[in-house]
Write a protein that holds these residues in place. Sequence first.
Motif, short mmCIF file in Angstrom:
data_model
loop_
_atom_site.label_atom_id
_atom_site.label_comp_id
_atom_site.label_asym_id
_atom_site.label_seq_id
_atom_site.Cartn_x
_atom_site.Cartn_y
_atom_site.Cartn_z
N ASN A 180 36.57 154.05 51.37
CA ASN A 180 35.70 153.54 52.43
C ASN A 180 35.67 152.02 52.31
O ASN A 180 35.00 151.46 51.43
N LEU A 181 36.42 151.35 53.16
CA LEU A 181 36.58 149.90 53.04
C LEU A 181 35.27 149.16 53.22
O LEU A 181 35.00 148.19 52.49
N GLN A 182 34.45 149.60 54.16
CA GLN A 182 33.18 148.90 54.39
C GLN A 182 32.26 149.02 53.19
O GLN A 182 31.64 148.03 52.76
N GLU A 183 32.15 150.22 52.62
CA GLU A 183 31.30 150.40 51.45
C GLU A 183 31.81 149.60 50.27
O GLU A 183 31.02 148.97 49.54
N ILE B 239 31.30 144.97 46.58
CA ILE B 239 31.90 143.80 45.93
C ILE B 239 31.09 142.54 46.24
O ILE B 239 30.77 141.76 45.33
N PHE B 240 30.74 142.34 47.49
CA PHE B 240 29.99 141.14 47.86
C PHE B 240 28.59 141.14 47.24
O PHE B 240 28.08 140.08 46.86
N GLU B 241 28.00 142.32 47.11
CA GLU B 241 26.70 142.42 46.45
C GLU B 241 26.83 142.04 44.98
O GLU B 241 25.99 141.30 44.43
N GLN B 242 27.88 142.53 44.32
CA GLN B 242 28.07 142.23 42.90
C GLN B 242 28.40 140.76 42.68
O GLN B 242 27.96 140.16 41.69
N VAL B 243 29.16 140.18 43.58
CA VAL B 243 29.46 138.74 43.50
C VAL B 243 28.17 137.93 43.64
O VAL B 243 27.93 136.98 42.89
N GLY C 232 39.37 134.87 38.03
CA GLY C 232 38.69 136.14 38.14
C GLY C 232 39.35 137.09 39.11
O GLY C 232 39.68 136.72 40.24
N MET C 233 39.57 138.32 38.65
CA MET C 233 40.12 139.39 39.47
C MET C 233 39.19 140.59 39.37
O MET C 233 38.06 140.48 38.88
N SER C 234 39.64 141.75 39.83
CA SER C 234 38.74 142.91 39.91
C SER C 234 38.06 143.22 38.59
O SER C 234 36.89 143.62 38.57
#
Length: 223
Positions: free
Chosen positions: A2-5, A10-14, A199-201
Amino acid sequence: MNLQENKNLIFEQVALAAEAANRSKNSVNVIAVTKYVDSETAKKLVDTGIEHIGENRVDKFLDKYEALKDQQLTWHLIGSLQRRKVKSVINFVDYFHALDSVKLAAEIQKRAEKPVKCFLQVNISEEESKHGFKVTEVEEAIAEIANFDKVIVVGLMTMAPIDASQDEIDTIFARTNQLRRQLQDRKIKNMPLTELSMGMSGDYQIAIKNGSTFVRIGTSFFK
């Protein structure tokens, strides 16, 4: 998948990593690395709100650029670039993350129609398998690159060894930021050196802690 999730997570964790480092979430740019997916999937990811796209190979970069050129995107070439391929790609690139030789800088100077924002790739960990300048080579390199008005060194890029511990990664990223600050203090023309591509995944949170302004995330978007 699910790309949106995945994108939202990711943006929340960043944002949380930036907050933990007493930084604004807007000080970190997320580059979606699409080398593992086709152009159609990349387009779907862009539709989730992605603004930065990264590719590590020239042919894949050009494929994605052609498919997505009508989108409002910032384009990043993040992989090694052979000098013979510079002319085919450099004028489509907003940021080049792997400037690893003076000869490559000279070729960019020759082929670029406008100034190109580049990251000097530094091999802080001194891995033999890694591209990039050793710390001891940086001084001579920047003295020569300072003569090229089409090469704008916006910052440094580095990668930690794949088997490095958390502490080792932290040390490598911290040393890279320290080197960036030292070079920035020199106030060299065409070298603002305000940015860090680290930084990567698997390690972007450590990178953000150490000042990274561009994180390159691929697999976490597509799992």
